[in-house]
Every structure is written in structure tokens, then in C-alpha cells.
Scaffold this active site. Structure first.
Site, PDB file in Angstrom:
ATOM      1  N   TRP A  21      -6.374   3.213  15.690  1.00  0.00           N
ATOM      2  CA  TRP A  21      -6.468   2.256  14.575  1.00  0.00           C
ATOM      3  C   TRP A  21      -7.090   0.941  15.049  1.00  0.00           C
ATOM      4  O   TRP A  21      -7.013  -0.050  14.351  1.00  0.00           O
ATOM      5  CB  TRP A  21      -5.079   1.999  13.996  1.00  0.00           C
ATOM      6  CG  TRP A  21      -5.009   1.522  12.587  1.00  0.00           C
ATOM      7  CD1 TRP A  21      -5.817   1.871  11.546  1.00  0.00           C
ATOM      8  CD2 TRP A  21      -4.023   0.617  12.037  1.00  0.00           C
ATOM      9  NE1 TRP A  21      -5.390   1.245  10.378  1.00  0.00           N
ATOM     10  CE2 TRP A  21      -4.292   0.473  10.654  1.00  0.00           C
ATOM     11  CE3 TRP A  21      -2.938  -0.079  12.576  1.00  0.00           C
ATOM     12  CZ2 TRP A  21      -3.519  -0.329   9.818  1.00  0.00           C
ATOM     13  CZ3 TRP A  21      -2.176  -0.868  11.733  1.00  0.00           C
ATOM     14  CH2 TRP A  21      -2.470  -0.994  10.366  1.00  0.00           C
TER      15      TRP A  21
HETATM   16  C1  LIG Z   1      -3.697  -3.494   6.858  1.00  0.00           C
HETATM   17  C2  LIG Z   1      -2.402  -3.893   6.229  1.00  0.00           C
HETATM   18  C3  LIG Z   1      -2.226  -5.173   5.785  1.00  0.00           C
HETATM   19  C4  LIG Z   1      -1.022  -5.570   5.228  1.00  0.00           C
HETATM   20  N1  LIG Z   1      -0.903  -6.869   4.877  1.00  0.00           N
HETATM   21  C5  LIG Z   1       0.305  -7.347   4.536  1.00  0.00           C
HETATM   22  C6  LIG Z   1       0.487  -8.737   4.399  1.00  0.00           C
HETATM   23  O1  LIG Z   1      -0.446  -9.529   4.569  1.00  0.00           O
HETATM   24  N2  LIG Z   1       1.713  -9.196   4.065  1.00  0.00           N
HETATM   25  C7  LIG Z   1       2.765  -8.357   3.891  1.00  0.00           C
HETATM   26  O2  LIG Z   1       3.882  -8.850   3.621  1.00  0.00           O
HETATM   27  N3  LIG Z   1       2.622  -7.018   4.000  1.00  0.00           N
HETATM   28  C8  LIG Z   1       1.418  -6.497   4.334  1.00  0.00           C
HETATM   29  N4  LIG Z   1       1.258  -5.139   4.522  1.00  0.00           N
HETATM   30  C9  LIG Z   1       2.326  -4.226   4.077  1.00  0.00           C
HETATM   31  C10 LIG Z   1       3.478  -4.019   5.059  1.00  0.00           C
HETATM   32  O3  LIG Z   1       2.960  -3.772   6.301  1.00  0.00           O
HETATM   33  C11 LIG Z   1       4.339  -2.855   4.584  1.00  0.00           C
HETATM   34  O4  LIG Z   1       4.741  -3.116   3.273  1.00  0.00           O
HETATM   35  C12 LIG Z   1       5.596  -2.624   5.410  1.00  0.00           C
HETATM   36  O5  LIG Z   1       5.291  -2.538   6.757  1.00  0.00           O
HETATM   37  C13 LIG Z   1       6.331  -1.362   4.969  1.00  0.00           C
HETATM   38  O6  LIG Z   1       7.486  -1.207   5.738  1.00  0.00           O
HETATM   39  P1  LIG Z   1       8.145   0.215   6.045  1.00  0.00           P
HETATM   40  O7  LIG Z   1       9.334  -0.035   6.886  1.00  0.00           O
HETATM   41  O8  LIG Z   1       8.329   0.962   4.804  1.00  0.00           O
HETATM   42  O9  LIG Z   1       7.050   1.029   6.875  1.00  0.00           O
HETATM   43  P2  LIG Z   1       6.492   0.769   8.353  1.00  0.00           P
HETATM   44  O10 LIG Z   1       6.591  -0.659   8.687  1.00  0.00           O
HETATM   45  O11 LIG Z   1       5.178   1.418   8.415  1.00  0.00           O
HETATM   46  O12 LIG Z   1       7.506   1.556   9.280  1.00  0.00           O
HETATM   47  C14 LIG Z   1       7.606   2.960   9.348  1.00  0.00           C
HETATM   48  C15 LIG Z   1       8.245   3.324  10.670  1.00  0.00           C
HETATM   49  O13 LIG Z   1       8.640   4.698  10.693  1.00  0.00           O
HETATM   50  C16 LIG Z   1       8.235   5.292  11.917  1.00  0.00           C
HETATM   51  N5  LIG Z   1       8.094   6.749  11.704  1.00  0.00           N
HETATM   52  C17 LIG Z   1       7.158   7.364  10.952  1.00  0.00           C
HETATM   53  N6  LIG Z   1       7.355   8.690  10.979  1.00  0.00           N
HETATM   54  C18 LIG Z   1       8.430   8.914  11.743  1.00  0.00           C
HETATM   55  C19 LIG Z   1       9.121  10.093  12.165  1.00  0.00           C
HETATM   56  N7  LIG Z   1       8.733  11.307  11.777  1.00  0.00           N
HETATM   57  N8  LIG Z   1      10.195   9.952  12.981  1.00  0.00           N
HETATM   58  C20 LIG Z   1      10.598   8.721  13.382  1.00  0.00           C
HETATM   59  N9  LIG Z   1       9.981   7.586  13.025  1.00  0.00           N
HETATM   60  C21 LIG Z   1       8.909   7.688  12.218  1.00  0.00           C
HETATM   61  C22 LIG Z   1       6.956   4.584  12.248  1.00  0.00           C
HETATM   62  O14 LIG Z   1       6.618   4.717  13.599  1.00  0.00           O
HETATM   63  C23 LIG Z   1       7.306   3.142  11.847  1.00  0.00           C
HETATM   64  O15 LIG Z   1       7.968   2.461  12.869  1.00  0.00           O
HETATM   65  C24 LIG Z   1       0.051  -4.665   5.077  1.00  0.00           C
HETATM   66  C25 LIG Z   1      -0.121  -3.355   5.525  1.00  0.00           C
HETATM   67  C26 LIG Z   1      -1.338  -2.967   6.101  1.00  0.00           C
HETATM   68  C27 LIG Z   1      -1.490  -1.577   6.616  1.00  0.00           C
HETATM   69  S1  SF4 Z   2      -2.541   1.033  20.897  1.00  0.00           S
HETATM   70 FE1  SF4 Z   2      -4.658   1.117  21.597  1.00  0.00          FE
HETATM   71  S2  SF4 Z   2      -5.180   3.290  21.658  1.00  0.00           S
HETATM   72 FE2  SF4 Z   2      -3.318   3.078  20.459  1.00  0.00          FE
HETATM   73  S3  SF4 Z   2      -4.065   2.969  18.347  1.00  0.00           S
HETATM   74 FE3  SF4 Z   2      -3.823   0.865  19.063  1.00  0.00          FE
HETATM   75  S4  SF4 Z   2      -5.838   0.309  19.876  1.00  0.00           S
HETATM   76 FE4  SF4 Z   2      -5.818   2.538  19.654  1.00  0.00          FE
END
Ligand SMILES: Cc1cc2nc3c(=O)[nH]c(=O)nc-3n(C[C@H](O)[C@H](O)[C@H](O)COP(=O)(O)OP(=O)(O)OC[C@H]3O[C@@H](n4cnc5c(N)ncnc54)[C@H](O)[C@@H]3O)c2cc1C
Ligand code: SF4
Ligand code: SF4
Lengths: 160, 623
Positions: free
Chosen positions: A43
Site C-alpha cells: 500500500w
Molecule cells: C486513505 C484513507 C483516508 C482516511 N481518512 C480519514 C480521515 O481523514 N479522518 C478520519 O477520521 N478517518 C479517515 N479514514 C477512515 C478511518 O481510517 C476508518 O474509519 C477507521 O480506521 C475504521 O476503523 P475500524 O476499526 O473499523 O477498522 P481498521 O482501523 O481498519 O481496523 C481493522 C483491524 O482488524 C485487523 N484484522 C483484519 N482482519 C483480521 C483477521 N482476520 N484477524 C485479525 N485481525 C484482523 C486489521 O489488521 C486491523 O488492525 C480514512 C481511511 C482511509 C483508508
Molecule cells: S509496510 Fe512497507 S512493504 Fe508493507 S505495505 Fe507498507 S510500504 Fe509496503
């Protein structure tokens, strides 16, 4: 975009392996150095780049849309609490240095150990409040918003 | 295979996936459960996992009641308007009334929040967003979770939830494997808070080859929250409500700060404003309640995200692409220029890399925008996820079954992307939902609801066999051919992912068909999905890393199947610009002003679909 590792800088310490959220930084068994085993699942999040103690990891834009000859480098310093970036354009016309804070306090010291906090009272448990609330919601004496306090009722269906 | 079985017993609160929702849950659980055993099982390393791995430059959900800015109901109104009426307003209100307390704690913990020098209040990017230097957002919240948890198991891919053998429909923990050692991990727990995030990479992405990882939501967002919960029999809601993002082309750099703070705007290839000309026809499609071209102008209500996408897509189809973001004016101000770059470095570094590689200097050139492939998630401008109970003091009877954020499976809670009907929670709201779920989970245990949980040896052994089967398939199948990746007995996870993405794209409304689908297409797609499910039994993994990809694929598959079912069920075009039902091109409030709820039968795999009433809290207009 996808990462790669400079042969002469990597000592195989494994910090990048430990941090990569995509599980794609692995140590090559023969060379005992790290490399990206699955570039199409990278990513370009720079987590590994920031974690490498020897700046051995760099990024080369995805082959399918990024021409060669650019550079985005980073140095993250937890002690100083800063992150420093340097962006160089392919045509050499732009060379930018940018600095940002990453924390305002020493690492972790101001995060409470909730096990040591006074246990919540029964009223607190029976209420809809969370830890540190209601104080932390508005930082005044106000309580938690409820439907009643905000003069609201729930109605089913389309009404507007 | 010499993999050990490692059993972690007597857990009270198991957090599956510690992103923003999961870290909030683990942190808060300690307060309500002083002597409870709190354990995290996380696929990556919680210091840099989930959607916030690279950091964020804004917190997108902050009320600011402290500064007299907004009340929770204002946010409910906004989220509802943006989602064309379809939100769980009880959950949204509950999240909004607590979210500020999370943000104020972040500031205490050291997260650098920008301040407005004149008022002393947090610097606003827009009405709901505040600007931060958030490179270390994730390490900071991870630190809080670590302080509260008894144990953190990093690098455990959770594959299944465990079910109680003593009581039907009650959760009893989870199982998975360590993606480094390969060991089998069993977590026996009284409650589970699922925070395993949303789904990227289920629709064919625009970038291919090496760039296939350049998706908007992180490539490791594997739909696990949905896969795990659907397989456990939890009801899901609004799974048809996938999201399409208008972003900078190829790098998918965020546009929020550009629009709101830098005041950049879009135009077509002729340099014209194009949005408004599509609005009259759109009003015909969706009705005046949702887009009132003249009224909107007076009320200054923001246009729903999907409708703006619709204008974008239509303009490009009319041959007047590309759509440009006009940055050349704002970027003449060196301060704004710096913010423009910091914004990428803080959350989508790849966009900076791309502009450096292609010599795009937004000061002298207006960069191109694009509309992305669709994503399935529940915390951004969309609300896919589990059908959860709301809080007692807010929710109507249909939405309340005892514990806040508990799914329809007893003892199974959700947070963040996992919870359906709560769009616009973003990072801070997801963290808040985790906290709410944690308090409720502790109460559930204290009420004795988890008494007598039993997990049979058979369940544990059966799951183990199932988990490692792809490796066995590989060993057995490979012996038959000389070498290479072509094998008549199996497919590998990448081949499977390619097939899934193609089906989703072509039959379920991906970018390749201009986000268009209909009943016929969906039915063909579902038929192909059924056969694909049989092939998934034969997915093969060469090593432990591929085993991780195999299980991610299975979770993505289950998520996709649910999206198909929901899209088929909702016979209308509720969100033009996210997707279109070609056979029902209008928004149809008479029949579809409802939330969609599905359940997959754990034994037969059959889906039952139902409509749930949509309750409204607030009037259309602000007082
Ligand atoms: C590019 C981008 C920009 C964003 N900009 C903003 C912003 O400016 N401001 C804002 O407030 N929000 C922003 N967001 C949104 C925010 O990031 C999400 O709303 C938030 O992170 C969601 O939280 P979550 O806990 O549901 O998921 P996540 O934070 O994605 O957490 C999911 C977790 O589950 C784990 N997991 C997945 N599958 C498994 C499995 N099978 N077993 C065990 N663990 C697993 C993952 O490793 C991860 O740690 C943005 C998101 C992106 C991608
Ligand atoms: S930690 Fe490094 S190798 Fe892994 S997804 Fe991020 S940039 Fe790519
Ligand atoms: S962190 Fe750097 S030095 Fe250590 S293994 Fe990775 S690339 Fe090599």
C-alpha cells in the site's frame, strides 16, 4: 509505492518484517536480508520505511503507472517527536523538505493505566457514560446528551 | 504438519482486530472490567495495522459541543442526508454524543491537533473535520490498548468465531493461526468484540499488475469483520451500500482537505463547472426531498456524496473528461501548498510519490481525478455491517435487544466498519464505538449472560483441519504436475481473488460496467459465486503466507456474497453514483424507505432477507 531494499544497507534486523501490515516484508533465507515478497499487495504505507534503522528501504512507484526517477524519503524520530520528508521530482524541478510533529508528549506517558483508576460506581455503570465522562465530552459541567435533553423523539418511516 | 495448538482460556473480552475500533474497545474494557481478562488477536502488528497504518491528517468526526459548534442530532441529520435517508439514527446519535470525549483524550495522550489561533478551538477543515498531525495516530491508540490489555497476540489471522456448544447462537471465542509460526491459536472467550475492518479488493481495482495494492482502503482490509460475523450467523444490514470514492487519479490521495480547507474545486476538460447541470435530471431520479436544486442553493445543504459522484460519472460518460481538481489558485499561497502536500504525506504517501514520479506540480497544473472501484465498509460515507442493538435510552424496540453494539449473536459485539447503519463515524467514531461495545460486553458478563459456555474438542479440531486444508491441497495437488501455477486440482489465492474481482465488477456494478447492474446480472453472478464457493474448497496455499491470503480470500468471498444478496433485494436505485439498478433506476421511497437486513443460515448457507423500519430522530431542517 512498492518497496525494495538496498543490499548494502540492510543487516537483516527484521524491524520491517515485524511492522508491515500486509505481511510482505520477509527475510531472504540465503541473503539474510529483507525484501518485498508481494509488491502487488503493498500500500506504499511507508510503515516499514519509517521503521528501518538503516534507511535501507526505499520506494519505487508502481511500474504500471509511475515513471522512474523520483524519490520520497522519510525520517521519523520518536525522541524528537518529528517526521521529516523529502520529495524529489523526476524532472528535478521540485525538491521539497517538509517537517511535521508526530506527538506533543513523551511516548505513552500520558496515557492512563485504567487498571489503577478508581472503580466506576454503580450509578456510573447503570448510566450511559464512558470512562472520563461526562467531563471529557464538553469539558464543562454539562451531562450526556439524551433524546429528552435534546428534545427529540424517534419516528418510523418517511416523514419529511 | 507440525503446528502446535495454543489455547488461551478464560478470556472475558476478546478483541478481534485492533484497528481504531478494536483499540478503543481494549482500552475501555479495562475500566469496566478491572479484573477481567482482556485479550487482543490481531492479524498484523497493532502499532501499524488497519486503515490508519500510515496515519491521518484529519479526524473526520468531531462535534465540538465544547465550542458550541454542533450537537449530536446535527450530525445525525448530516449523515442521514448524505446516505439518502438510510442510517441507524439511534446508533449515529449515540456515537455522536460520545465522540468528543475520545478526541479530547487523544489530545491528552499527545496526538497533535491543530488549533485555530484566533479562537483556540481545534482547527476546522469542514463542519465535522478537524485537522491533525496524525502520522502517529495508530501507534498512540495502540499504546492505550496495550496498557489495558492482558495480552496482545499480533500476527494472528482469525479465521472463525467459536460458537457455544451449550447454547444456540452464543459466541464462545475465536480461532486462527499465526502467520509467522503457523501455530493454531484457540481463544476461548465469554465475549468477542469484532473490529476486523472493512473490505477492499473485492471489486476489480482500477490499478493492475504491480499497482494492484494501490487501492483506496488498505489492501489488508480483507472483509474479515463481515466474513467472521456472517459465518457465525449474525444478521447484516445495508450490505448493498458499497461506496465509490472520487479521488486523485491513480494514487487515490484524499480530497477532503482540498475541497474544504484549500477551497479547490472541480471542472471538466473544457474548464467548466459541470455538476449543477446534472442535478435537474437527478432530482427526477431521487425526488425533491433528496436533491432540491433550487432549495439546496438557498439552504446550503451539502449535496450527498453519491450524487456528486453521479455528476462526475455522467460528465465523463458524456465525453468531457477528465475531471480536474483546480489547485493552481490555492497552491499559489505557500502555506496552503504545504498543507496540500502534508495532507498526502500524513495519510496517502503514494499520491506524493506519484506526483513526484509524473512531475505533477499542483501549483502549475491541475491534477486529474477519478472515481474508484467500489468498497464495502461501514465507517466512511457508507454504512455496511452487522445489525446491532442500540443503547437503551435511545433505541426503539426493533433496534434494542439488551446490549449496546451487540450483534444478533449473543456475546458478539462490533465496532467501526463492523457495525452497520453508522456511516460517518470515521476514525474517532470507530474508536468510540469500540468503547461503547466494551462497556456493554463487560455488563453482559456481569449480568451472568455468559455462564456455562462450552466449547467442544470436536469444534476445535474441526476448525483446525479446515484452516490448514489449503496447505494439504497444495502438497497433494502439486505432486501431479511438473511445476508452475497451473494445476487441475486447485487454484491459488491470487487466482481466486482475480476471479472474485471480475465477478463483482461485471455482475455487481463495478467501475468496468459504469457501476450498473440489474436482477438478471445479479442472478448470473450469484450462480457463478456458488460454483466459485466449491472451488474455494480447493484453494491451495504453498506456505503460511499464502494461507493468510487464502483466508482473506474466503472472508472477501463471504462479504461479496452478502453484497450480491443485498443488491438483489433492494429493488431501486437508492444511491446513484455508488451503483445503479438498471431495472429500477429511480429511488423508491414508497417501497424502500427501509433498512435491509439479511441472515445466512449457518447450516444450509441460505440467505433470508427482510426489511427493517427506518426510524428518524430529527426533522429535515436545522432550527
Ligand atoms: C486513505 C484513507 C483516508 C482516511 N481518512 C480519514 C480521515 O481523514 N479522518 C478520519 O477520521 N478517518 C479517515 N479514514 C477512515 C478511518 O481510517 C476508518 O474509519 C477507521 O480506521 C475504521 O476503523 P475500524 O476499526 O473499523 O477498522 P481498521 O482501523 O481498519 O481496523 C481493522 C483491524 O482488524 C485487523 N484484522 C483484519 N482482519 C483480521 C483477521 N482476520 N484477524 C485479525 N485481525 C484482523 C486489521 O489488521 C486491523 O488492525 C480514512 C481511511 C482511509 C483508508
Ligand atoms: S509496510 Fe512497507 S512493504 Fe508493507 S505495505 Fe507498507 S510500504 Fe509496503
Ligand atoms: S528493517 Fe531495514 S535493516 Fe532491518 S531487515 Fe528490514 S530493511 Fe533490513
Amino acid at each position: 509505492m512498492p518497496t525494495f531494499v538496498y543490499m548494502t544497507r540492510c543487516d537483516g534486523c527484521g524491524q520491517c518484517v515485524d511492522i508491515c501490515p500486509s505481511d510482505i516484508m520477509h527475510i531472504d533465507k540465503t541473503l539474510r536480508r529483507a525484501y518485498n515478497i508481494e509488491p502487488n499487495m503493498c500500500w506504499e504505507c511507508y510503515s516499514c520505511v519509517k521503521a528501518c534503522p538503516h534507511q535501507a528501504i526505499d520506494v519505487r512507484g508502481y511500474a504500471d503507472f509511475a515513471p522512474l526517477g523520483h524519490s520520497v524519503r522519510v525520517l521519523r524520530d520518536e525522541e524528537k517527536g518529528t517526521i521529516a520528508w523529502r520529495i524529489k521530482f523526476r524532472n528535478g524541478k521540485k525538491d521539497m523538505e517538509l517537517l511535521a510533529p508526530i506527538t506533543t508528549k513523551p511516548w505513552g506517558e500520558f496515557i492512563p493505566q485504567l487498571a489503577d483508576e478508581a472503580a466506576p460506581s454503580k450509578e456510573m455503570r447503570d448510566s450511559h457514560l464512558l470512562y472520563n465522562e461526562p467531563k471529557y465530552i464538553r469539558l464543562d459541567e454539562g451531562g450526556l446528551h439524551t433524546l429528552e435533553s435534546n428534545g427529540l423523539t424517534l419516528k418510523a418511516g418517511v416523514y419529511y | 504438519m507440525g503446528y502446535k495448538t495454543i489455547i488461551e482460556d478464560n478470556i472475558d473480552v476478546l478483541v478481534v482486530g485492533a484497528g481504531l475500533g478494536g483499540t478503543g474497545a481494549a482500552f475501555e474494557a479495562r475500566y469496566w472490567g478491572k479484573d477481567k481478562k482482556i485479550v487482543i488477536a490481531e492479524k498484523a502488528n497493532i502499532d501499524r495495522s488497519g486503515a490508519v497504518a500510515q496515519g491521518l491528517y484529519a479526524i473526520n468526526c468531531y462535534m465540538g459541543t465544547r465550542w458550541g459548534e454542533n450537537n449530536p442530532e446535527d450530525h445525525v441529520r448530516y449523515a442521514r442526508m448524505d446516505l439518502m435517508g438510510m442510517v441507524r439514527e439511534d446508533l449515529a446519535f449515540d456515537m455522536a454524543r460520545h465522540v468528543d470525549s475520545a478526541v479530547h483524550q487523544f489530545e491528552d495522550w499527545g496526538l497533535p491537533l491543530m488549533k485555530n489561533p484566533e479562537t483556540g478551538a481545534y482547527l476546522r477543515e469542514g463542519r465535522w473535520q478537524i485537522m491533525i498531525h496524525g502520522e502517529s495516530y495508530k501507534p498512540i491508540v495502540a499504546e492505550a490498548a496495550k496498557k489495558s490489555a492482558d495480552k496482545v497476540f499480533n500476527r494472528i489471522c482469525v479465521t472463525h468465531l467459536l460458537m457455544d456448544d451449550a447454547k444456540e447462537n452464543r459466541v464462545a471465542g475465536a480461532v486462527g493461526f499465526n502467520v509467522r509460526t503457523g501455530n493454531y491459536h484457540v481463544f476461548k472467550s465469554k465475549t468477542v468484540i469484532c473490529g476486523a475492518g472493512g473490505a477492499s479488493n473485492i471489486f476489480k481495482p482500477r490499478s493492475v499488475g504491480e499497482g494492484a495494492g494501490r487501492v483506496w482502503y488498505a489492501p489488508w482490509s480483507s472483509g474479515s469483520a463481515y466474513g467472521l460475523m456472517i459465518d457465525a450467523g449474525a444478521k447484516m444490514t445495508q450490505m448493498e451500500n458499497r461506496i465509490v470514492l472520487a479521488r486523485f487519479k491513480d494514487g487515490y490521495g484524499p480530497v477532503g482537505a482540498y475541497f474544504l480547507h484549500l477551497k479547490t474545486y472541480t471542472q471538466n476538460c473544457l474548464g467548466e463547472e459541470y455538476e449543477s447541470k446534472w442535478f435537474p435530471a437527478l432530482t427526477e431520479m431521487v425526488g425533491k426531498e433528496y436533491l432540491d436544486t433550487e432549495g439546496q442553493h438557498l439552504s446550503h445543504k451539502p449535496i450527498p456524496t453519491c450524487l456528486r459522484n453521479h455528476a462526475f460519472i455522467s460528465e465523463v460518460n458524456a465525453g468531457r473528461g477528465p475531471i480536474h481538481m483546480v489547485t493552481m489558485e490555492a497552491f499559489q499561497d505557500p502555506h496552503l501548498e504545504e498543507i496540500g502536500w502534508h495532507n498526502f504525506l500524513g495519510m496517502t504517501v503514494g499520491q506524493a510519490v506519484l506526483w513526484a514520479a509524473t512531475d505533477v506540480d499542483p501549483k502549475y497544473e491541475n491534477p486529474e481525478l477519478t472515481t474508484s472501484e467500489p468498497y464495502v465498509m461501514g465507517s466512511h460515507a457508507t454504512g455496511c455491517g452487522a445489525w446491532c442493538s442500540g443503547p437503551e435510552d435511545v433505541s426503539p424496540d426493533e433496534y434494542f435487544w439488551g446490549y449496546n453494539r451487540m450483534t444478533t449473536v449473543e456475546g458478539l459485539f462490533g465496532a467501526g466498519d463492523a457495525v452497520g447503519g453508522t456511516p460517518h463515524a470515521f476514525s474517532s467514531g470507530s474508536f468510540t464505538e469500540g468503547r461503547l461495545a466494551a462497556k456493554a460486553a463487560c455488563q453482559y458478563i456481569d449480568d451472568g449472560k455468559a455462564a456455562g459456555i462450552r466449547v467442544s474438542e470436536t469444534q476445535i479440531e474441526d476448525r483446525k483441519k479446515e484452516i490448514y486444508k489449503p496447505m494439504e491441497t497444495y502438497t497433494v495437488g502439486s505432486n501431479e504436475v511438473v511445476a508452475g501455477t497451473v494445476n487441475p486440482n486447485f487454484i491459488n489465492p491470487r487466482q481466486g481473488l482475480d476471479r472474485l474481482q471480475k465477478m463483482m465488477d461485471e455482475y455487481c456494478g463495478g467501475f468496468g460496467v459504469n457501476y450498473m447492474t440489474n436482477e438478471k446480472l445479479l442472478q448470473i453472478g450469484l450462480k457463478k459465486m456458488k460454483i466459485f464457493e466449491e472451488d474455494l474448497e480447493k484453494v491451495a496455499a504453498e506456505d503460511i503466507h499464502e494461507l493468510l491470503r487464502a483466508w482473506e480470500l474466503k472472508h472477501r468471498f463471504r462479504t461479496s456474497e452478502s453484497v450480491f444478496q443485498h443488491t438483489l433485494f433492494r429493488k431501486e436505485t437508492r444511491w446513484p453514483g455508488y451503483y445503479y439498478r438498471g431495472d429500477a433506476m429511480k429511488l423508491d421511497d414508497e417501497n424502500w424507505h427501509v433498512l435491509t437486513v439479511s441472515q445466512r443460515d449457518r447450516k444450509t448457507g441460505e440467505y433470508t432477507m427482510e426489511k427493517a423500519p427506518c426510524y428518524h430522530l430529527v426533522g429535515e431542517n436545522e432550527e
